[in-house]
Write a protein that holds these residues in place. Structure first.
Motif, PDB file in Angstrom:
ATOM      1  N   ALA A   1       0.760  -1.138   0.012  1.00  0.00           N
ATOM      2  CA  ALA A   1      -0.108   0.048   0.040  1.00  0.00           C
ATOM      3  C   ALA A   1       0.824   1.235  -0.011  1.00  0.00           C
ATOM      4  N   ARG A   2       1.964   1.187   0.642  1.00  0.00           N
ATOM      5  CA  ARG A   2       2.931   2.311   0.745  1.00  0.00           C
ATOM      6  C   ARG A   2       3.627   2.658  -0.644  1.00  0.00           C
ATOM      7  N   GLN A   3       3.885   1.652  -1.279  1.00  0.00           N
ATOM      8  CA  GLN A   3       4.697   1.627  -2.368  1.00  0.00           C
ATOM      9  C   GLN A   3       3.912   1.986  -3.645  1.00  0.00           C
ATOM     10  N   SER A   4       2.612   1.500  -3.833  1.00  0.00           N
ATOM     11  CA  SER A   4       1.659   1.433  -4.799  1.00  0.00           C
ATOM     12  C   SER A   4       1.049   2.682  -5.045  1.00  0.00           C
ATOM     13  N   PRO A   5       0.716   3.402  -6.263  1.00  0.00           N
ATOM     14  CA  PRO A   5       0.272   4.652  -6.173  1.00  0.00           C
ATOM     15  C   PRO A   5      -1.339   4.230  -6.511  1.00  0.00           C
ATOM     16  N   LEU A   6      -1.772   2.923  -6.414  1.00  0.00           N
ATOM     17  CA  LEU A   6      -3.220   2.675  -6.290  1.00  0.00           C
ATOM     18  C   LEU A   6      -3.874   3.051  -5.007  1.00  0.00           C
ATOM     19  N   PRO A   7      -5.268   3.362  -5.119  1.00  0.00           N
ATOM     20  CA  PRO A   7      -6.007   3.528  -3.943  1.00  0.00           C
ATOM     21  C   PRO A   7      -6.068   2.182  -3.132  1.00  0.00           C
ATOM     22  N   VAL A   8      -6.160   2.172  -1.819  1.00  0.00           N
ATOM     23  CA  VAL A   8      -6.039   0.781  -1.073  1.00  0.00           C
ATOM     24  C   VAL A   8      -7.311  -0.065  -1.620  1.00  0.00           C
ATOM     25  N   ALA A   9      -8.371   0.468  -2.104  1.00  0.00           N
ATOM     26  CA  ALA A   9      -9.452  -0.020  -2.292  1.00  0.00           C
ATOM     27  C   ALA A   9      -9.244  -0.808  -3.697  1.00  0.00           C
ATOM     28  N   THR A  10      -8.632  -0.175  -4.508  1.00  0.00           N
ATOM     29  CA  THR A  10      -8.168  -1.200  -5.662  1.00  0.00           C
ATOM     30  C   THR A  10      -7.438  -2.135  -5.407  1.00  0.00           C
ATOM     31  N   LEU A  11      -6.369  -1.944  -4.532  1.00  0.00           N
ATOM     32  CA  LEU A  11      -5.363  -3.195  -4.200  1.00  0.00           C
ATOM     33  C   LEU A  11      -6.238  -4.341  -3.468  1.00  0.00           C
ATOM     34  N   ARG A  12      -7.393  -3.947  -2.853  1.00  0.00           N
ATOM     35  CA  ARG A  12      -8.191  -5.073  -2.113  1.00  0.00           C
ATOM     36  C   ARG A  12      -8.886  -5.580  -3.140  1.00  0.00           C
ATOM     37  N   THR A  13      -9.534  -4.886  -4.305  1.00  0.00           N
ATOM     38  CA  THR A  13     -10.273  -5.756  -5.236  1.00  0.00           C
ATOM     39  C   THR A  13      -9.311  -6.569  -6.128  1.00  0.00           C
ATOM     40  N   ASN A  14      -7.918  -6.067  -6.238  1.00  0.00           N
ATOM     41  CA  ASN A  14      -7.185  -6.888  -7.083  1.00  0.00           C
ATOM     42  C   ASN A  14      -6.704  -8.126  -6.687  1.00  0.00           C
ATOM     43  N   VAL A  15      -6.880  -8.242  -5.128  1.00  0.00           N
ATOM     44  CA  VAL A  15      -6.808  -9.553  -4.514  1.00  0.00           C
ATOM     45  C   VAL A  15      -7.796 -10.509  -4.879  1.00  0.00           C
ATOM     46  N   MET A  16      -8.937 -10.046  -5.337  1.00  0.00           N
ATOM     47  CA  MET A  16     -10.353 -10.758  -5.441  1.00  0.00           C
ATOM     48  C   MET A  16     -10.613 -11.146  -6.919  1.00  0.00           C
ATOM     49  N   SER A  17     -11.009 -12.401  -7.075  1.00  0.00           N
ATOM     50  CA  SER A  17     -11.599 -12.809  -8.374  1.00  0.00           C
ATOM     51  C   SER A  17     -12.959 -13.208  -8.108  1.00  0.00           C
ATOM     52  N   LYS A  18     -13.873 -13.143  -9.232  1.00  0.00           N
ATOM     53  CA  LYS A  18     -15.136 -13.256  -9.177  1.00  0.00           C
ATOM     54  C   LYS A  18     -15.617 -14.672  -8.832  1.00  0.00           C
ATOM     55  N   GLY A  19     -16.275 -14.768  -7.631  1.00  0.00           N
ATOM     56  CA  GLY A  19     -16.472 -16.068  -7.375  1.00  0.00           C
ATOM     57  C   GLY A  19     -15.507 -16.862  -6.448  1.00  0.00           C
ATOM     58  N   GLY A  20     -14.451 -16.204  -6.133  1.00  0.00           N
ATOM     59  CA  GLY A  20     -13.226 -16.772  -5.506  1.00  0.00           C
ATOM     60  C   GLY A  20     -13.366 -16.679  -4.095  1.00  0.00           C
ATOM     61  N   THR A  21     -12.077 -17.160  -3.310  1.00  0.00           N
ATOM     62  CA  THR A  21     -12.114 -17.393  -2.093  1.00  0.00           C
ATOM     63  C   THR A  21     -11.970 -15.841  -1.501  1.00  0.00           C
ATOM     64  N   THR A  22     -11.287 -14.931  -1.757  1.00  0.00           N
ATOM     65  CA  THR A  22     -11.314 -13.563  -1.272  1.00  0.00           C
ATOM     66  C   THR A  22     -12.486 -13.165  -1.390  1.00  0.00           C
ATOM     67  N   GLU A  23     -13.174 -13.176  -2.390  1.00  0.00           N
ATOM     68  CA  GLU A  23     -14.683 -12.414  -2.424  1.00  0.00           C
ATOM     69  C   GLU A  23     -15.654 -12.906  -1.384  1.00  0.00           C
ATOM     70  N   ARG A  24     -15.495 -14.140  -1.289  1.00  0.00           N
ATOM     71  CA  ARG A  24     -16.300 -14.742  -0.178  1.00  0.00           C
ATOM     72  C   ARG A  24     -16.216 -14.174   1.114  1.00  0.00           C
ATOM     73  N   ALA A  25     -14.835 -14.015   1.497  1.00  0.00           N
ATOM     74  CA  ALA A  25     -14.515 -13.511   2.897  1.00  0.00           C
ATOM     75  C   ALA A  25     -14.855 -12.047   2.969  1.00  0.00           C
ATOM     76  N   ILE A  26     -14.602 -11.394   1.768  1.00  0.00           N
ATOM     77  CA  ILE A  26     -15.060  -9.872   1.968  1.00  0.00           C
ATOM     78  C   ILE A  26     -16.725  -9.714   1.838  1.00  0.00           C
ATOM     79  N   ALA A  27     -17.378 -10.537   1.389  1.00  0.00           N
ATOM     80  CA  ALA A  27     -18.793 -10.580   1.286  1.00  0.00           C
ATOM     81  C   ALA A  27     -19.376 -10.856   2.959  1.00  0.00           C
ATOM     82  N   ARG A  28     -18.657 -11.709   3.475  1.00  0.00           N
ATOM     83  CA  ARG A  28     -19.189 -11.840   4.946  1.00  0.00           C
ATOM     84  C   ARG A  28     -18.773 -10.771   5.873  1.00  0.00           C
ATOM     85  N   PHE A  29     -17.521  -9.992   5.713  1.00  0.00           N
ATOM     86  CA  PHE A  29     -17.229  -8.852   6.404  1.00  0.00           C
ATOM     87  C   PHE A  29     -18.220  -8.033   5.965  1.00  0.00           C
ATOM     88  N   GLU A  30     -18.672  -7.643   4.696  1.00  0.00           N
ATOM     89  CA  GLU A  30     -19.769  -6.485   4.475  1.00  0.00           C
ATOM     90  C   GLU A  30     -21.101  -7.122   5.122  1.00  0.00           C
TER      91      GLU A  30
END
Length: 267
Positions: free
Chosen positions: A209-238
């Motif tokens: 996050a410190r080195q990237s010019p991207l917003p942290v929200a974009t860095l988060r979505t970059n970890v997620m893929s449609k229907g994948g494991t990270t999306e499932r976790a974030i969906a629970r958090f939301e």
């Protein structure tokens, strides 16, 4: 620079350690705990006493590092000895007008540090009272930069604002780390391995996050893929309202900082 610390607790120790590394300062620490004073003297070569100095000079800087509930008594005892010296207060809540009444001086800087100062990674918000010169501000900044980065606040209410972000923020981070360690243990990792994995994950994510010019929200979505494991976790958090709860908690923290200031700054 001649700096007198009133109180030798963890935050004071962190700042003293940073100043020791900077070099060029004469530091005196006042604290009733003789064992703590002996430790500070041995580690950093500071002079110590269990009672306030008889007299200070206008060139001396006093850093108040006692509990807010003790501050009024300390300030009133310090007032006849101060002789116009600048005072930095790291006590939560106590407003400049109260400090000025108790000290009989307007040369006051309020500081809100945080505990990562103990490893030189602190964040300190500073607010300068009306009697503080540009040279005083430079001295205050030098002192607090010994423990990390500094941010000057345009208004005193900014101390309440930064309290809910940086001042108390490490506790929020530790809470999330604690939760992830428990999750790792539930997944089958041993306690020491769970801690190592989670801390390394936080280190890596923060550095990215410190080195990237991207917003942290974009860095988060970059970890997620449609229907994948990270999306499932974030969906629970939301669904559980985790983000909303964190924001609400931070605002509750800010409200409490304001309340404490009102309560503790009374005569």
């Amino acid at each position: 620079m001649q700096i007198t610390f009133i109180g030798g607790g963890n935050m004071a120790t962190a700042i003293i350690g940073g100043l020791h590394q900077q070099g060029g300062h004469r530091i005196h620490v006042v604290d009733p705990n003789t064992a703590k004073l002996a430790e500070l003297s041995q580690d950093f070569g500071v002079t110590t006493s269990t009672t306030l100095p008889e007299q200070l000079s206008a060139a001396d800087i006093v850093l108040l590092a006692v509990k807010p509930q003790q501050l009024k008594d300390v300030c009133q005892a310090l007032a006849p000895r101060l002789n116009g010296g600048m005072v930095l207060s790291i006590a939560a809540g106590i407003r400049c007008d109260a400090l000025a009444r108790w000290l009989g001086s307007q040369r006051i800087v309020r500081v809100m540090p945080n505990t990562p100062a103990m490893v030189g990674k602190g964040v300190s918000g500073l607010y300068a009272g009306g009697g503080v010169s540009a040279a005083d501000q430079a001295d205050a900044e030098t002192i607090m930069q010994a423990a990390g980065i500094t941010v000057w606040l345009d208004k005193e209410e900014g101390i309440d604002d930064i309290t809910c972000v940086s001042g108390s923020g490490p506790a929020y981070v530790f809470y999330f780390i604690e939760s992830m360690i428990e999750a790792a243990e539930q997944a089958g990792f041993a306690a020491d391995e769970a801690r190592r994995l989670v801390l390394a994950t936080f280190d890596g994510a923060v550095e990215l996050a410190r080195q990237s010019p991207l917003p942290v929200a974009t860095l988060r979505t970059n970890v997620m893929s449609k229907g994948g494991t990270t999306e499932r976790a974030i969906a629970r958090f939301e669904a559980e309202g985790v983000k909303a709860a964190i924001i609400a908690g931070a605002m509750d923290c800010r409200d409490r900082s304001i309340e404490m200031g009102q309560q503790l700054s009374q005569d």
